[in-house]
Scaffold this active site. Structure first.
Site, PDB file in Angstrom:
ATOM      1  N   SER A 157       0.833  -1.204   0.000  1.00  0.00           N
ATOM      2  CA  SER A 157       0.000   0.000   0.000  1.00  0.00           C
ATOM      3  C   SER A 157       0.873   1.262   0.000  1.00  0.00           C
ATOM      4  O   SER A 157       1.646   1.477  -0.934  1.00  0.00           O
ATOM      5  CB  SER A 157      -0.949  -0.043   1.203  1.00  0.00           C
ATOM      6  OG  SER A 157      -1.982   0.891   1.073  1.00  0.00           O
ATOM      7  N   ASP A 251     -10.158  -4.043  -4.396  1.00  0.00           N
ATOM      8  CA  ASP A 251      -9.324  -3.032  -3.748  1.00  0.00           C
ATOM      9  C   ASP A 251      -9.516  -1.704  -4.460  1.00  0.00           C
ATOM     10  O   ASP A 251      -9.424  -1.651  -5.698  1.00  0.00           O
ATOM     11  CB  ASP A 251      -7.859  -3.472  -3.835  1.00  0.00           C
ATOM     12  CG  ASP A 251      -6.901  -2.562  -3.088  1.00  0.00           C
ATOM     13  OD1 ASP A 251      -7.313  -1.484  -2.619  1.00  0.00           O
ATOM     14  OD2 ASP A 251      -5.718  -2.936  -2.985  1.00  0.00           O
ATOM     15  N   HIS A 281      -8.028  -5.366  -0.249  1.00  0.00           N
ATOM     16  CA  HIS A 281      -6.835  -4.701   0.261  1.00  0.00           C
ATOM     17  C   HIS A 281      -6.516  -5.267   1.643  1.00  0.00           C
ATOM     18  O   HIS A 281      -7.397  -5.428   2.481  1.00  0.00           O
ATOM     19  CB  HIS A 281      -7.084  -3.197   0.363  1.00  0.00           C
ATOM     20  CG  HIS A 281      -5.863  -2.393   0.608  1.00  0.00           C
ATOM     21  ND1 HIS A 281      -5.067  -1.921  -0.404  1.00  0.00           N
ATOM     22  CD2 HIS A 281      -5.286  -1.965   1.764  1.00  0.00           C
ATOM     23  CE1 HIS A 281      -4.061  -1.238   0.105  1.00  0.00           C
ATOM     24  NE2 HIS A 281      -4.167  -1.255   1.424  1.00  0.00           N
TER      25      HIS A 281
END
Length: 309
Positions: A157, A251, A281
């Site tokens: 991320s 996501d 995610h």
């Protein structure tokens, strides 16, 4: 395909727990919430773990060094890992289980970086910390028992955003060579303008509102199109290290990660893109709860081993 049944179980449990969204609480409260969630994953046993500090102009940067068992006469490659959390939450504790798993699977020493967080420290503070630790790691390779000629960077991320930016910066400034980048559902475009941001805006763990809060906290008045914060906006990606890019179907960040992989390939960079259908995610950090999380960790470890062995 629909959300994976294992994921749906997690989403249902989180919905029953209730509570405020991360974007509705203070950064301090959000960090505590994220740490409690991350503690659900128990880390694997590993040969050695050391906490150290890297000197920097603003003060020491905490790092955690994971050393796996070595083959007789072998010298480790090294992976610098940058944790996720939108540049606002997360630390070396929340990344502990992932780093243990990557070290064991790759045979590389993993250096986990506790970079400064926003909003207290906005961009480019986090990236500067990552660069400082990379430089220190290469200069202190003998101390760490690693081969300075075999270096990878990675993150999930926001951490993957920092890894991608670090590769670009090192290439531009002729810094230490980086051999590989592991980008797990990376943030590559802080304009938040890709289709998946709207398609997966709510209901899949990471939300559009949370991403907006993260970006606002991290950037302040800075331009989200600036290549110094959005690696997808770099004018050229030629010459960057080979990459493994991991994305998830549900996501919000899916499309910008895949767009970055496409640009890397177009620039001649050897790039493998793996999308995990039915996943959300954060799945990479849930290997004991999600089979795909375990598979992704195994795949990432094997890719690192192939480069760093």
């Amino acid at each position: 395909m629909p959300v994976h049944p294992q994921v749906q179980t997690i989403l249902d449990a989180m919905a029953q727990m209730g509570g405020p969204a991360l974007s509705e609480v203070s950064p301090t409260e959000a960090r505590a919430m994220y740490k409690a969630l991350s503690a659900m994953e128990q880390g694997e046993e590993i040969q050695r773990v050391d906490d150290r500090h890297v000197p920097a102009e603003h003060g020491d940067i905490p790092i955690r060094v994971y050393t796996p068992e070595a083959s007789v006469g072998a010298q480790h490659g090294v992976l610098l890992w940058f944790h996720g959390g939108g540049w606002v939450i997360g630390d070396i504790e929340t990344a502990d289980a992932t780093c243990r798993a990557l070290a064991n699977r790759s045979g590389a020493v993993v250096v986990s970086v506790d970079y400064r967080l926003a909003p207290e420290h906005q961009a480019p503070a986090a990236l500067e910390d990552c660069l400082a630790v990379l430089t220190w790691t290469v200069e202190n390779a003998e101390l760490l028992g690693v081969d300075a000629s075999r270096v990878a960077v990675g993150g999930d991320s926001a951490g993957a955003n920092l890894a991608a930016l670090l590769c670009q910066r090192v290439l531009a400034e002729f810094g230490p060579d980086i051999d590989f980048q592991l980008l797990v559902y990376p943030v590559t475009d802080l304009t938040l303008s890709h289709r998946s941001i709207e398609e997966n805006a709510e209901g899949y763990f990471l939300t559009k509102a949370t991403m907006e809060w993260f970006v606002d906290s991290y950037l302040g008045d800075q331009d989200p199109k600036d290549p110094a914060v959005s690696p997808l906006h770099a004018p050229s990606l030629a010459g960057l290290p080979a990459a493994l890019v991991v994305t998830a179907e549900y996501d919000p960040l899916r499309d910008e990660g895949e767009a970055y992989a496409a640009r890397l390939r177009d620039a001649g960079v050897p790039t493998q893109l793996i999308r995990y259908e039915g996943q959300i995610h954060g799945f990479f950090a849930m290997p004991t709860m999600l089979d795909d999380g375990r598979h992704a960790l195994d795949t990432a470890g094997a890719a690192l081993a192939a480069v760093l062995a």
